[in-house]
Write a protein that holds these residues in place. Structure first.
Motif, PDB file in Angstrom:
ATOM      1  N   ALA A  49       6.982  -6.271 -10.094  1.00 19.35           N
ATOM      2  CA  ALA A  49       6.503  -7.074  -8.909  1.00 19.35           C
ATOM      3  C   ALA A  49       6.714  -6.733  -7.443  1.00 19.35           C
ATOM      4  N   THR A  50       8.200  -6.665  -7.385  1.00 14.27           N
ATOM      5  CA  THR A  50       8.751  -5.766  -5.265  1.00 14.27           C
ATOM      6  C   THR A  50       8.846  -4.611  -6.074  1.00 14.27           C
ATOM      7  N   GLY A  51       9.176  -3.594  -6.994  1.00 18.53           N
ATOM      8  CA  GLY A  51       9.236  -2.242  -6.622  1.00 18.53           C
ATOM      9  C   GLY A  51       7.646  -1.120  -6.921  1.00 18.53           C
ATOM     10  N   PHE A  52       7.042  -2.470  -8.146  1.00 21.43           N
ATOM     11  CA  PHE A  52       5.684  -0.758  -8.074  1.00 21.43           C
ATOM     12  C   PHE A  52       4.610  -1.815  -7.264  1.00 21.43           C
ATOM     13  N   LEU A  53       4.785  -2.744  -7.269  1.00 16.72           N
ATOM     14  CA  LEU A  53       3.178  -3.552  -6.891  1.00 16.72           C
ATOM     15  C   LEU A  53       3.825  -4.230  -5.448  1.00 16.72           C
ATOM     16  N   GLY A  54       5.186  -3.790  -5.044  1.00  9.22           N
ATOM     17  CA  GLY A  54       5.819  -3.836  -3.701  1.00  9.22           C
ATOM     18  C   GLY A  54       4.716  -2.246  -2.673  1.00  9.22           C
ATOM     19  N   GLY A  55       5.518  -1.250  -3.289  1.00  6.47           N
ATOM     20  CA  GLY A  55       5.542  -0.138  -3.373  1.00  6.47           C
ATOM     21  C   GLY A  55       3.184   0.284  -3.112  1.00  6.47           C
ATOM     22  N   TYR A  56       2.684  -0.489  -4.061  1.00  9.74           N
ATOM     23  CA  TYR A  56       1.675  -0.150  -3.966  1.00  9.74           C
ATOM     24  C   TYR A  56       0.506  -0.945  -2.815  1.00  9.74           C
ATOM     25  N   THR A  57       1.180  -2.021  -2.808  1.00  7.86           N
ATOM     26  CA  THR A  57       0.081  -2.945  -1.843  1.00  7.86           C
ATOM     27  C   THR A  57       1.092  -3.023  -0.378  1.00  7.86           C
ATOM     28  N   THR A  58       0.104  -3.276   0.538  1.00 12.27           N
ATOM     29  CA  THR A  58       0.682  -2.587   1.900  1.00 12.27           C
ATOM     30  C   THR A  58       0.072  -3.736   3.143  1.00 12.27           C
ATOM     31  N   PHE A  59       0.850  -4.466   3.840  1.00 11.98           N
ATOM     32  CA  PHE A  59       0.290  -4.897   4.373  1.00 11.98           C
ATOM     33  C   PHE A  59       0.483  -4.792   5.408  1.00 11.98           C
ATOM     34  N   SER A  60       1.112  -4.026   5.831  1.00 10.68           N
ATOM     35  CA  SER A  60       1.607  -3.586   7.632  1.00 10.68           C
ATOM     36  C   SER A  60       0.163  -2.727   7.783  1.00 10.68           C
ATOM     37  N   THR A  61      -0.603  -1.855   6.959  1.00  9.02           N
ATOM     38  CA  THR A  61      -1.033  -0.965   6.885  1.00  9.02           C
ATOM     39  C   THR A  61      -3.035  -1.945   7.070  1.00  9.02           C
ATOM     40  N   ALA A  62      -2.922  -2.678   5.900  1.00  8.66           N
ATOM     41  CA  ALA A  62      -4.091  -3.720   6.209  1.00  8.66           C
ATOM     42  C   ALA A  62      -4.524  -4.244   7.796  1.00  8.66           C
ATOM     43  N   SER A  63      -2.901  -4.509   8.631  1.00  6.17           N
ATOM     44  CA  SER A  63      -3.005  -4.941   9.826  1.00  6.17           C
ATOM     45  C   SER A  63      -3.272  -3.764  10.810  1.00  6.17           C
ATOM     46  N   LEU A  64      -2.882  -2.671  10.798  1.00  2.00           N
ATOM     47  CA  LEU A  64      -3.367  -1.308  11.190  1.00  2.00           C
ATOM     48  C   LEU A  64      -4.337  -1.020  11.255  1.00  2.00           C
ATOM     49  N   ASP A  65      -5.622  -1.047  10.176  1.00  2.00           N
ATOM     50  CA  ASP A  65      -6.924  -0.693   9.817  1.00  2.00           C
ATOM     51  C   ASP A  65      -7.278  -2.576  10.421  1.00  2.00           C
ATOM     52  N   SER A  66      -6.908  -3.619  10.795  1.00  2.00           N
ATOM     53  CA  SER A  66      -7.887  -4.177  11.470  1.00  2.00           C
ATOM     54  C   SER A  66      -7.827  -4.684  13.154  1.00  2.00           C
ATOM     55  N   ALA A  67      -6.465  -4.027  13.154  1.00  2.00           N
ATOM     56  CA  ALA A  67      -6.274  -3.347  14.730  1.00  2.00           C
ATOM     57  C   ALA A  67      -7.089  -2.353  15.840  1.00  2.00           C
ATOM     58  N   ARG A  68      -7.578  -1.527  14.318  1.00  2.00           N
ATOM     59  CA  ARG A  68      -8.335  -0.222  14.515  1.00  2.00           C
ATOM     60  C   ARG A  68      -9.109  -0.276  14.417  1.00  2.00           C
ATOM     61  N   LEU A  69      -9.932  -1.230  14.055  1.00  2.00           N
ATOM     62  CA  LEU A  69     -11.520  -1.891  14.100  1.00  2.00           C
ATOM     63  C   LEU A  69     -11.677  -2.225  15.819  1.00  2.00           C
ATOM     64  N   ALA A  70     -10.921  -3.426  16.358  1.00  7.90           N
ATOM     65  CA  ALA A  70     -10.714  -4.409  17.173  1.00  7.90           C
ATOM     66  C   ALA A  70     -10.590  -3.091  18.641  1.00  7.90           C
ATOM     67  N   LEU A  71      -9.958  -1.953  17.971  1.00 13.78           N
ATOM     68  CA  LEU A  71     -10.694  -1.352  19.290  1.00 13.78           C
ATOM     69  C   LEU A  71     -11.645  -0.040  19.393  1.00 13.78           C
TER      70      LEU A  71
END
Length: 119
Positions: free
Chosen positions: A68-90
């Motif tokens: 959960a913390t290692g493999f799936l924590g590395g797999y998922t990404t809140f920071s990239t999702a946040s960046l994608d939302s910010a890019r859409l807004a920009l």
């Protein structure tokens, strides 16, 4: 498992999860229009579901931490999702940015809940 061994296993698993994230994001991205970050959405939704399953199924604390913390924590990404939302807004796509941010949060929580429910 000792603390150092567990930390090493989490690091290796996190690296593997990050590689899988890149592969899934790229694969989905190549099959979509490019106007919406479907690859990271797919990663975060599937990862949230799998984290729910892992936490519900794995009784061993070390195994749960590695998966959960290692493999799936590395797999998922809140920071990239946040960046994608910010890019859409920009790019002037405010509606899509809000839909992405809110939709990702709601669907990911629902996916984790479903994973836990199934166990």
């Amino acid at each position: 498992m000792t603390g150092a061994l567990l930390a090493g296993a989490v690091a290796v698993a996190g690296g593997a999860g990050s590689v899988l994230r890149l592969l899934v994001d790229t694969w989905v991205g190549q099959r979509s229009s490019g106007r919406f970050p479907w690859g990271i959405v797919a990663v975060n939704v599937t990862g949230s579901f799998l984290i729910g399953l892992a936490v519900g199924l794995l009784d061993d604390g070390a195994a749960r931490t590695v998966v959960a913390t290692g493999f799936l924590g590395g797999y998922t990404t809140f920071s990239t999702a946040s960046l994608d939302s910010a890019r859409l807004a920009l790019r002037g796509r405010g509606g899509r940015a809000v839909a992405h941010a809110v939709g990702t949060a709601v669907v990911c929580v629902a996916a984790a809940w479903l994973g836990l429910l199934l166990t």
